[in-house]
Scaffold this active site. Structure first.
Site, PDB file in Angstrom:
ATOM      1  N   ASP A 187       5.157  -9.562 -13.562  1.00  0.00           N
ATOM      2  CA  ASP A 187       4.457  -8.279 -13.610  1.00  0.00           C
ATOM      3  C   ASP A 187       4.318  -7.883 -15.078  1.00  0.00           C
ATOM      4  OD1 ASP A 187       4.262  -8.072 -10.871  1.00  0.00           O
ATOM      5  OD2 ASP A 187       6.121  -6.943 -10.656  1.00  0.00           O
TER       6      ASP A 187
ATOM      7  N   ASP B 218      -1.474  -8.114  -7.725  1.00  0.00           N
ATOM      8  CA  ASP B 218      -1.018  -6.943  -6.970  1.00  0.00           C
ATOM      9  C   ASP B 218      -2.154  -5.942  -6.772  1.00  0.00           C
ATOM     10  OD1 ASP B 218       1.559  -7.959  -6.810  1.00  0.00           O
ATOM     11  OD2 ASP B 218       2.240  -6.890  -8.595  1.00  0.00           O
TER      12      ASP B 218
END
Length: 98
Positions: free
Chosen positions: A64, A78
C-alpha cells in the site's frame, strides 16, 4: 507499507488460497451475470483482486503506497476494487429490472 490483511490490515492471517477461491467464485459469477454494467463492476473487482493477489505472492503482502491524507494507505488495485463495488452495487440496487 506492507499490508498482510485485507482492507485496513484486518484479518492478517488469511491464507492466500482463500483469496484465490474468492477470485475464482467472482469470475464464475461474472461470467453468468447478464447485465453489462454489473459485469463491468465485477470485472474491476476481479482485476483489482488479481493485482493484490500478485502482490501477496511476490512480496508476502499487499504493498500500500498511496496515502489518503495520512489517515490510511491503499494502492491502485484497492481503488479499482472500491470503484467496481460501487458500480456493481449501483447496478444491482438501482438499475436491475427483475
Amino acid at each position: 507499507m506492507l499490508n498482510k490483511g485485507v482492507s485496513f490490515g484486518l484479518l492478517p492471517s488469511l491464507p492466500i488460497w482463500l483469496f484465490v477461491v474468492i477470485l475464482v467464485c467472482l469470475i464464475i459469477y461474472a461470467v453468468k451475470m447478464r447485465e453489462l454494467v454489473g459485469r463491468i463492476g465485477l470485472g474491476m473487482i476481479i482485476v483489482g483482486g488479481i493485482g493484490n493477489l500478485i502482490s501477496r505472492i511476490v512480496y508476502g503482502g499487499v504493498v500500500d503506497n498511496l496515502s489518503f491524507f495520512g489517515i490510511f494507505y491503499n494502492n491502485v488495485w484497492d481503488y479499482l476494487i472500491f470503484m467496481g463495488m460501487g458500480i456493481y452495487l449501483c447496478n444491482h440496487v438501482f438499475w436491475t429490472h427483475s
